[in-house]
Design an enzyme around this catalytic site. Structure first.
Site, PDB file in Angstrom:
ATOM      1  N   CYS A 146       0.811  -1.221   0.000  1.00 31.79           N
ATOM      2  CA  CYS A 146       0.000   0.000   0.000  1.00 31.79           C
ATOM      3  C   CYS A 146       0.844   1.271   0.000  1.00 31.79           C
ATOM      4  CB  CYS A 146      -0.939   0.001   1.206  1.00 31.79           C
ATOM      5  SG  CYS A 146      -2.185  -1.305   1.145  1.00 31.79           S
TER       6      CYS A 146
ATOM      7  N   HIS B 158      -3.019   7.389   2.538  1.00 31.09           N
ATOM      8  CA  HIS B 158      -3.508   6.091   2.070  1.00 31.09           C
ATOM      9  C   HIS B 158      -4.863   5.829   2.705  1.00 31.09           C
ATOM     10  CE1 HIS B 158      -3.944   1.917   1.218  1.00 31.09           C
ATOM     11  NE2 HIS B 158      -3.662   1.516   2.443  1.00 31.09           N
TER      12      HIS B 158
ATOM     13  N   ASN C 162     -10.342   0.542   0.190  1.00 30.52           N
ATOM     14  CA  ASN C 162      -8.878   0.483   0.122  1.00 30.52           C
ATOM     15  C   ASN C 162      -8.463  -0.147  -1.207  1.00 30.52           C
ATOM     16  OD1 ASN C 162      -6.145  -0.041   0.392  1.00 30.52           O
ATOM     17  ND2 ASN C 162      -6.299  -0.959   2.431  1.00 30.52           N
TER      18      ASN C 162
END
Length: 338
Positions: free
Chosen positions: A116, A257, A287
């Site tokens: 990520c 993020h 996500n």
């Protein structure tokens, strides 16, 4: 000789049409909208549902939009980098597939794996390539088909993830005090037990056993990951702000993020920033791993003005984490090369 820096001169994005909302998800697994919204703040996520389409499809869509918006000559692109955890194949690289579909004749391409945190790591890598003077234009794409590694029988992880891609064009400039200004990136190596996919790599190759035991999906110990994410993203943002002399009033946006809205709120609190100064799209995209930051920029490009101070921050498997300081290079709504 004037110092060379790297600036973002345009951004493109892509998310699939199919929307998987919490109501539909609750018919697939034992969960509900209130439970998901309270814990992670996700209302819906986009899913690439068509058979035979992978991460490269979304990456190509985002890059194509980027190239159309900027009007960049494909023959002037020096490199194309895709950061992803859900490559189309073990090999060749997803980037090579995207490059071929886009018809880039004078570029090389490779994948960059950093979970990520991939977009931050790749942005720094591409910026350094441009700062070297050897490259002038690089496309950086963050793309992930997280639905391909999500276990939709696991109520703790399946509400979290969605699919999407975001692409930026990095170009060389000699204009001072603009572009990718600073980064603080770290890997602590403690994360393997808490966030990984158990099978499919060289340690545990695919087999009937690994498939039968559902070992090809994301495994996460949520509480531990949450704790590390809050601490590291908050500390990294505070450090990057301090060493660049950025006070809360100097920061236009923090772009984190999009893993969990509570993590995002904790980062904003640590920086003493109101949530109005934090770009958040987790509620409708979930996500999307390496795509979250470029997608957040893509959606909010119209809010950005030349000279805006942006802090990007991420955390992911490994554990990898970091923050980058970017001084935006153009007024939103009109790409820098148009």
């Amino acid at each position: 000789m004037d110092k060379i820096n790297a600036i973002i001169t345009g951004i493109g994005g892509y998310v699939p049409d199919y929307v998987l909302n919490n109501e539909e998800l609750s018919r697939m697994v034992d969960t509900n909208d209130e439970w998901i919204m309270t814990r992670v703040g996700i209302k819906e996520r986009r899913i690439l549902a068509e058979e035979g389409l992978g991460t490269s499809y979304m990456a190509r869509k985002a890059a194509k939009e980027l190239m159309q918006k900027t009007g960049v000559d494909p023959d002037t692109i020096d490199a194309l980098i895709v950061t992803t955890s859900t490559a189309d194949y073990q090999f060749p690289s997803t980037a090579s597939i995207v490059l071929g579909k886009l018809g880039l004749k004078n570029a090389f391409a490779f994948d960059y794996w950093a979970a990520c945190c991939g977009f931050l790591y790749t942005l720094e890598c591409a910026a350094a390539m441009i700062q070297s003077g050897r490259y002038k234009k690089i496309i950086v794409i963050g793309a992930d088909k997280m639905s391909s590694v999500t276990d939709y029988t696991d109520r703790s992880t399946c509400p979290l993830f969605g699919d999407g891609a975001g692409a930026v064009l990095l170009e060389a400039t000699t204009e001072q005090n603009i572009g990718v200004m600073d980064s603080y990136l770290r890997t602590d190596g403690k994360g393997l037990p808490f966030l990984h996919m158990k099978a499919g790599g060289s340690v545990s190759p695919s087999s009937h056993f690994t498939v039968d035991h559902r070992l090809h999906y994301i495994y996460q110990e949520g509480r531990t990951v949450f704790r590390y994410a809050v601490t590291n993203m908050s500390d990294d943002c505070a450090l990057i702000a301090e060493r660049n002399g950025l006070k809360p009033d100097d920061i236009r946006f923090v772009i984190p993020h999009q893993a969990n809205v509570r993590i995002i709120e904790a980062v904003a609190k640590r920086l003493e920033l109101p949530m109005e100064k934090v770009l958040v799209n987790i509620e409708h995209f979930g996500n999307t791993s390496s795509a979250t930051i470029p997608l957040a920029i893509w959606e909010n490009e119209h809010l950005l003005k030349k000279g805006d101070n942006l802090i990007l921050t991420a955390f992911g498997a490994g554990f990898v984490h970091g923050a980058s300081y970017c001084k935006w290079a153009y007024d939103g709504g009109s790409c820098g090369t148009c």
